[in-house]
Design a protein around this motif. Structure first.
Motif, PDB file in Angstrom:
ATOM      1  N   TYR A 244      11.934  -6.116   1.082  1.00  0.00           N
ATOM      2  CA  TYR A 244      11.136  -5.143   0.351  1.00  0.00           C
ATOM      3  C   TYR A 244       9.788  -4.961   1.045  1.00  0.00           C
ATOM      4  O   TYR A 244       9.361  -5.779   1.858  1.00  0.00           O
ATOM      5  CB  TYR A 244      10.937  -5.601  -1.093  1.00  0.00           C
ATOM      6  CG  TYR A 244      12.219  -5.690  -1.877  1.00  0.00           C
ATOM      7  CD1 TYR A 244      13.023  -4.563  -2.058  1.00  0.00           C
ATOM      8  CD2 TYR A 244      12.635  -6.888  -2.432  1.00  0.00           C
ATOM      9  CE1 TYR A 244      14.203  -4.640  -2.768  1.00  0.00           C
ATOM     10  CE2 TYR A 244      13.811  -6.980  -3.158  1.00  0.00           C
ATOM     11  CZ  TYR A 244      14.586  -5.848  -3.318  1.00  0.00           C
ATOM     12  OH  TYR A 244      15.748  -5.925  -4.019  1.00  0.00           O
ATOM     13  N   SER A 245       9.119  -3.890   0.694  1.00  0.00           N
ATOM     14  CA  SER A 245       7.814  -3.631   1.274  1.00  0.00           C
ATOM     15  C   SER A 245       6.847  -4.742   0.883  1.00  0.00           C
ATOM     16  O   SER A 245       7.011  -5.423  -0.133  1.00  0.00           O
ATOM     17  CB  SER A 245       7.276  -2.281   0.801  1.00  0.00           C
ATOM     18  OG  SER A 245       6.987  -2.318  -0.584  1.00  0.00           O
ATOM     19  N   GLU A 246       5.837  -4.929   1.729  1.00  0.00           N
ATOM     20  CA  GLU A 246       4.857  -5.980   1.460  1.00  0.00           C
ATOM     21  C   GLU A 246       4.158  -5.749   0.127  1.00  0.00           C
ATOM     22  O   GLU A 246       3.857  -6.694  -0.603  1.00  0.00           O
ATOM     23  CB  GLU A 246       3.836  -6.024   2.600  1.00  0.00           C
ATOM     24  CG  GLU A 246       2.867  -7.169   2.522  1.00  0.00           C
ATOM     25  CD  GLU A 246       3.520  -8.513   2.779  1.00  0.00           C
ATOM     26  OE1 GLU A 246       2.899  -9.536   2.419  1.00  0.00           O
ATOM     27  OE2 GLU A 246       4.645  -8.549   3.320  1.00  0.00           O
ATOM     28  N   ARG A 247       3.926  -4.499  -0.184  1.00  0.00           N
ATOM     29  CA  ARG A 247       3.271  -4.180  -1.456  1.00  0.00           C
ATOM     30  C   ARG A 247       4.137  -4.622  -2.625  1.00  0.00           C
ATOM     31  O   ARG A 247       3.654  -5.202  -3.603  1.00  0.00           O
ATOM     32  CB  ARG A 247       2.993  -2.682  -1.521  1.00  0.00           C
ATOM     33  CG  ARG A 247       2.396  -2.220  -2.828  1.00  0.00           C
ATOM     34  CD  ARG A 247       1.986  -0.778  -2.739  1.00  0.00           C
ATOM     35  NE  ARG A 247       1.416  -0.294  -3.995  1.00  0.00           N
ATOM     36  CZ  ARG A 247       0.665   0.776  -4.098  1.00  0.00           C
ATOM     37  NH1 ARG A 247       0.386   1.476  -3.004  1.00  0.00           N
ATOM     38  NH2 ARG A 247       0.192   1.172  -5.252  1.00  0.00           N
ATOM     39  N   ASP A 261       0.159  -0.114   1.053  1.00  0.00           N
ATOM     40  CA  ASP A 261       1.114  -0.366   2.137  1.00  0.00           C
ATOM     41  C   ASP A 261       0.844   0.631   3.254  1.00  0.00           C
ATOM     42  O   ASP A 261       1.039   1.836   3.091  1.00  0.00           O
ATOM     43  CB  ASP A 261       2.544  -0.228   1.614  1.00  0.00           C
ATOM     44  CG  ASP A 261       3.561  -0.829   2.570  1.00  0.00           C
ATOM     45  OD1 ASP A 261       3.181  -1.168   3.702  1.00  0.00           O
ATOM     46  OD2 ASP A 261       4.731  -0.960   2.179  1.00  0.00           O
ATOM     47  N   PRO A 264       4.779   1.778   5.347  1.00  0.00           N
ATOM     48  CA  PRO A 264       5.941   1.863   4.460  1.00  0.00           C
ATOM     49  C   PRO A 264       7.143   2.456   5.187  1.00  0.00           C
ATOM     50  O   PRO A 264       7.034   2.942   6.322  1.00  0.00           O
ATOM     51  CB  PRO A 264       5.450   2.799   3.355  1.00  0.00           C
ATOM     52  CG  PRO A 264       4.499   3.708   4.069  1.00  0.00           C
ATOM     53  CD  PRO A 264       3.811   2.861   5.108  1.00  0.00           C
ATOM     54  N   SER A 454       4.915  -5.573  10.764  1.00  0.00           N
ATOM     55  CA  SER A 454       5.681  -5.302   9.549  1.00  0.00           C
ATOM     56  C   SER A 454       4.833  -5.705   8.352  1.00  0.00           C
ATOM     57  O   SER A 454       4.096  -6.699   8.396  1.00  0.00           O
ATOM     58  CB  SER A 454       6.991  -6.090   9.546  1.00  0.00           C
ATOM     59  OG  SER A 454       7.727  -5.840   8.366  1.00  0.00           O
ATOM     60  N   GLY A 455       4.918  -4.918   7.279  1.00  0.00           N
ATOM     61  CA  GLY A 455       4.253  -5.285   6.031  1.00  0.00           C
ATOM     62  C   GLY A 455       2.748  -5.304   6.117  1.00  0.00           C
ATOM     63  O   GLY A 455       2.113  -6.182   5.520  1.00  0.00           O
ATOM     64  N   THR A 457      -0.711  -4.451   4.957  1.00  0.00           N
ATOM     65  CA  THR A 457      -1.301  -3.972   3.713  1.00  0.00           C
ATOM     66  C   THR A 457      -2.784  -4.305   3.692  1.00  0.00           C
ATOM     67  O   THR A 457      -3.252  -5.210   4.398  1.00  0.00           O
ATOM     68  CB  THR A 457      -0.637  -4.615   2.477  1.00  0.00           C
ATOM     69  OG1 THR A 457      -0.950  -6.013   2.461  1.00  0.00           O
ATOM     70  CG2 THR A 457       0.867  -4.434   2.497  1.00  0.00           C
ATOM     71  N   ASP A 624      14.033  -0.072  -4.539  1.00  0.00           N
ATOM     72  CA  ASP A 624      12.612  -0.257  -4.227  1.00  0.00           C
ATOM     73  C   ASP A 624      11.853   1.057  -4.108  1.00  0.00           C
ATOM     74  O   ASP A 624      10.626   1.038  -4.077  1.00  0.00           O
ATOM     75  CB  ASP A 624      12.417  -1.114  -2.985  1.00  0.00           C
ATOM     76  CG  ASP A 624      13.163  -0.584  -1.783  1.00  0.00           C
ATOM     77  OD1 ASP A 624      13.784   0.480  -1.871  1.00  0.00           O
ATOM     78  OD2 ASP A 624      13.115  -1.252  -0.732  1.00  0.00           O
ATOM     79  N   TYR A 666       8.015   3.972  -6.686  1.00  0.00           N
ATOM     80  CA  TYR A 666       8.307   2.813  -5.857  1.00  0.00           C
ATOM     81  C   TYR A 666       7.980   1.528  -6.603  1.00  0.00           C
ATOM     82  O   TYR A 666       7.240   1.508  -7.584  1.00  0.00           O
ATOM     83  CB  TYR A 666       7.543   2.884  -4.532  1.00  0.00           C
ATOM     84  CG  TYR A 666       6.061   3.108  -4.669  1.00  0.00           C
ATOM     85  CD1 TYR A 666       5.184   2.035  -4.776  1.00  0.00           C
ATOM     86  CD2 TYR A 666       5.531   4.400  -4.720  1.00  0.00           C
ATOM     87  CE1 TYR A 666       3.825   2.228  -4.911  1.00  0.00           C
ATOM     88  CE2 TYR A 666       4.170   4.617  -4.856  1.00  0.00           C
ATOM     89  CZ  TYR A 666       3.320   3.519  -4.945  1.00  0.00           C
ATOM     90  OH  TYR A 666       1.965   3.722  -5.084  1.00  0.00           O
ATOM     91  N   ASN A 703      14.012  -1.425   1.282  1.00  0.00           N
ATOM     92  CA  ASN A 703      13.092  -0.732   2.181  1.00  0.00           C
ATOM     93  C   ASN A 703      13.813   0.222   3.124  1.00  0.00           C
ATOM     94  O   ASN A 703      13.496   0.313   4.308  1.00  0.00           O
ATOM     95  CB  ASN A 703      12.276  -1.755   2.986  1.00  0.00           C
ATOM     96  CG  ASN A 703      10.855  -1.288   3.194  1.00  0.00           C
ATOM     97  OD1 ASN A 703      10.434  -0.247   2.703  1.00  0.00           O
ATOM     98  ND2 ASN A 703      10.094  -2.062   3.939  1.00  0.00           N
TER      99      ASN A 703
END
Length: 835
Positions: A244-247, A261, A264, A454-455, A457, A624, A666, A703
């Motif tokens: 999943y996204s970091e957020r 994010d 994304p 990656s990720g 934020t 997500d 999201y 994601n």
């Protein structure tokens, strides 16, 4: 025999009942006789005979009285042999063993025998190996030896055939089989383990070494320590983490809200990453690879505007040494002036394998030197492996966390604050924005990053706790121990927090063997990343009072995670809606009858679309994000919009972003929650100009790893001018009109005969029917709109339409009447009323 007297010889007497011989007289005068066997003689029963023979004369007188006997003679008879028997082996099979790497003079001896009686035919003069291409030889005595050193790993068992020959060259009728077993040289080490362990997704924990034991070669071991390490660098960001996204992960781990994010998954609203290069494919986490030429500008509406002296930056990064002796700065994140002075307000970059964070305070906050650059020099920055970085700013203190470990900067440099200005700033990822001054140079990027991210934020506030940091970087795969309470008190074990390392130690060999058999591999992801995970097992031992102890070599194994069954996300609902333009001002619920389901497609590649065939199975998992895209022209600012009341998100892990191109909802949440929220999205138009508006809905899991089918909804907008033109068209007397929807007219004023005889009333009746049709048209238009509203769905089921009418999509409705057919229609209606 010759006698010493003048009398004749009449016979011979063989003494010995066991002697199978007899003697007969051939010549009485000369005394010649012949010794012969009374029957067949078998050399194998008796090779020699010894007996006594005596001759006697014929005696005196006619009756042979007074016979005289000769002296006794000893006779020796030796039986000659015939090669009638073949050699026979004493055993049908022989077994022998050798130790690998050693050449033997004799491994074993085979023996054959022959039942013939003579040495010529009863002795075995030769043995011969009849198998081809063997590494063995045999001598005349039957001794088998190996002609070369043997390897247990190459071949552990040999099967050869051997025959025998007697001295008369008669061959054995049946060969014997010789089995040679190669024994490995006793090497201390782990035995009974498999180099490849298959792991099926969803099976929970799997034992890695269910039959493994340590061979000590009779060595006396007093203490053992074994380390099992799981190496997962080939899966995702160093291991199988949630994709999943970091957020979303920060929200799941309990971090405070407000995270932005910056990388994304590309979608309709979050589209600034669409031009970046993804790294790792769809089976891995969403990562982006930067090669020194890519960068992304973050839209102004995304950039957080409420950053104060406390904020947090998080990212995954994989980076290697930069080429060249004097490497340039490589920017991960940069916030700089859009134009004019080209000032960097804050940035995060790598320079010569050092991580540097730049933060320039505003002159209005202070007018003295303040910390501005924070430097860290760590091996992780250039080791080409994935690491998780958190920069927690609590100005003037900045703390770096790498994989959950805290690092203070080794160098902090001060600088003057920057003066405030009215120049807008630009936030970028992968490079820094270089603004131009009055057109003197073009706007461009500089200080490009080379590596993978990656990720990434950024959010207001500092990191809350170490528990949240551990949650954000935790792996979903690792090692575990089944029933650790059963290991016994003499075995000590340790699992590191990432569960990638197991250390066991103890004094009892058998208990250590039992403990290693309980080590398992687990992967809690519903859809894990397929591929190999490497295992390393190292062992240290101590022996009882010996100067030299055994050495146990390290071993390597592979856990192969198989391909998971991939979900198929399907969205269904109405494909067309028709609504008057005047009703859009209040808002139209677009997805009232929306349904989202997910089914598993079997991994064997079946594509049968019939759910009853068993090719699909409905499953439950999270989503997500879901994107609602506006197809065609963008929504006109201030006139059109997609609306969602914040109360719809209450109690859910969801957020949404809105723009003129659509809406993005999201957050990691269930399919049912997503369905509930999307059903409440409304399209509002204060001044409808278009006749058609089209929307497209897609949803994602992990994601963007699994994307739903594209669900398209077309909204047909009826304007008031269209309704007026439609009425005028009905009033005009066309040459021919067809009745599409018959209108039932009841009348009790006239009988059927009256209607047939009053032709002069036909024009008047036709006029009345047309007026009624116009009224029916208005009622029908209102009914169509009501039928398309979800809150009236229960009335649709209560009043079923005729078949042709039910097939109509409701996009338009026209009722026309041919005046020439009015008479026939009324006549038919009256007949139905006649008793």
């Amino acid at each position: 025999f010759q006698h010493h007297y003048s009398r004749e010889i009449c016979g011979f007497h063989v003494q010995g009942l066991s002697a199978p011989f007899e003697a007969v007289v051939l010549n009485r005068t000369s005394g010649e006789g012949r010794l012969r066997a009374r029957g067949p003689i078998d050399c194998e029963r008796q090779r020699e005979f010894t007996f006594i023979i005596q001759a006697h004369d014929c005696g005196t007188g006619p009756k042979g009285h007074a016979k005289k006997r000769s002296h006794k003679a000893v006779v020796h008879v030796q039986v000659g042999d015939v090669n009638e028997f073949s050699p026979v082996f004493g055993q049908l099979e022989y077994h022998g063993s050798v130790t690998e790497g050693k050449v033997y003079d004799s491994i074993l001896q085979v023996q054959a025998s022959d039942q013939d009686c003579s040495p010529q035919y009863s002795q075995i003069c030769n043995y011969q190996i009849t198998s081809q291409d063997t590494a063995f030889a045999i001598d005349r005595n039957g001794n088998i030896r190996n002609t070369e050193s043997l390897s247990f790993d190459k071949k552990s068992h040999y099967k050869i055939r051997v025959t025998a020959f007697d001295c008369g060259q008669k061959r054995a009728t049946q060969d014997t089989v010789v089995h040679i077993h190669v024994k490995p040289i006793c090497k201390p080490g782990w035995q009974g383990w498999s180099k490849l362990v298959d792991y099926e997704p969803g099976m929970g924990g799997k034992l890695l070494f269910p039959k493994m034991h340590l061979e000590t070669c009779a060595g006396s071991v007093s203490w053992i320590r074994t380390t099992v390490e799981l190496e997962t660098s080939g899966a995702g960001r160093g291991c199988d983490r949630q994709s999943y996204s970091e957020r979303s992960l920060q929200k799941l781990c309990g971090a405070s809200s407000g995270s932005t994010d910056l990388l994304p998954a590309p979608s309709g609203v979050f589209n600034w990453t669409a031009t970046l290069v993804t790294d790792g494919g769809r089976d891995s986490d969403l990562t982006y690879r930067f090669d020194g030429r890519q960068a992304a500008k973050i839209p102004d509406w995304v950039v957080p505007q409420n950053l104060t002296h406390q904020f947090t930056i998080t990212t995954w990064m994989k980076h290697g040494p930069s080429p060249g002796q004097r490497a340039e700065k490589e920017t991960l994140l940069c916030n700089s002036d859009k134009t004019e002075m080209n000032r960097h307000h804050y940035s995060l970059y790598v320079h010569n394998c050092r991580l540097v964070f730049l933060l320039r305070t505003d002159y209005t906050q202070t007018d003295s030197f303040r910390p501005a650059e924070f430097h860290w020099k760590l091996e992780q920055i250039c080791d080409k492996e994935w690491h998780y970085y958190i920069i927690s700013v609590d100005f003037p203190v900045v703390t770096l966390y790498v994989d959950g470990v805290t690092f203070d900067p080794y160098l902090v440099t001060d600088d003057w604050p920057i003066h405030s200005s009215q120049i807008d700033v630009q936030l970028t990822v992968g490079a820094c924005w270089q603004g131009g001054r009055n057109g003197m140079w073009a706007w461009l990027f500089t200080q490009y990053f080379r590596g993978s991210l990656s990720g990434l934020t950024i959010r207001p506030g500092k990191i809350e706790s170490q528990k949240i940091i551990s949650c954000l970087q935790s792996c979903k795969e690792g090692l575990d121990i089944t029933s650790p309470e059963s290991l016994g008190q003499r075995i000590k074990f340790h699992l590191n927090p990432a569960q990638s390392l197991v250390v066991m130690e103890g004094e009892d060999l058998e208990q250590m063997n039992a403990a290693l058999r309980k080590v398992t591999y687990i992967n809690s992801r519903q859809f894990p990343t397929k591929g190999a995970r490497h295992l390393w097992i190292s062992t240290a031992v101590q022996c009882f009072g010996e100067d030299v102890c055994i050495s146990v070599p390290d071993i390597e194994a592979v856990v192969m995670v198989m391909q998971p069954s991939e979900p198929r996300i399907t969205i269904t609902g109405a494909e067309h809606l028709t609504v008057p333009a005047s009703d859009l001002a209040l808002g139209l619920s677009l997805f009232r009858d929306l349904h989202i389901i997910s089914t598993v497609i079997k991994s064997d590649g079946q594509t049968n679309s019939d759910h009853r065939s068993g090719a699909f199975k409905e499953i439950t998992h999270n989503l997500d994000y879901c994107d609602i895209m506006v197809l065609g022209e963008e929504l006109r600012a201030g006139l059109e919009s997609l609306e969602l009341h914040h109360s719809a998100l209450s109690g859910k892990h969801l957020e949404y972003a809105n723009s003129s191109t659509g809406m993005s909802i999201y957050g990691v949440d269930s399919i049912s929650h997503y369905t509930e929220v999307i059903r409440q999205v409304r399209y509002q138009s204060r001044q409808a100009v278009d006749s058609v508006r089209t929307f497209r809905l897609t949803c994602s899991e992990l994601n963007g790893r699994y994307i739903s089918d594209q669900y398209t909804l077309q909204v047909n907008i009826l304007h008031s001018e269209e309704a007026i033109e439609h009425v005028n068209h009905v009033m005009a007397p066309p040459k021919y009109m067809q009745i599409i929807h018959p209108t039932v007219i009841e009348s009790n004023s006239y009988s059927s005969g009256d209607i047939l005889n009053r032709w002069d009333f036909v024009p008047a009746v036709a006029t009345a029917v047309i007026v009624l049709c116009i009224a029916a048209l208005l009622v029908a238009l209102l009914s169509v709109y009501r039928l398309n509203q979800p809150e009236n769905q229960e009335h649709i089921h209560k009043h079923p339409l005729p078949e042709k009418q039910a097939d109509c999509d409701g996009s338009s409705l026209s009722i026309t009447v041919n005046p020439l057919e009015v008479r026939q229609t009324i006549y038919m209606l009256k007949q139905h009323k006649t008793p």
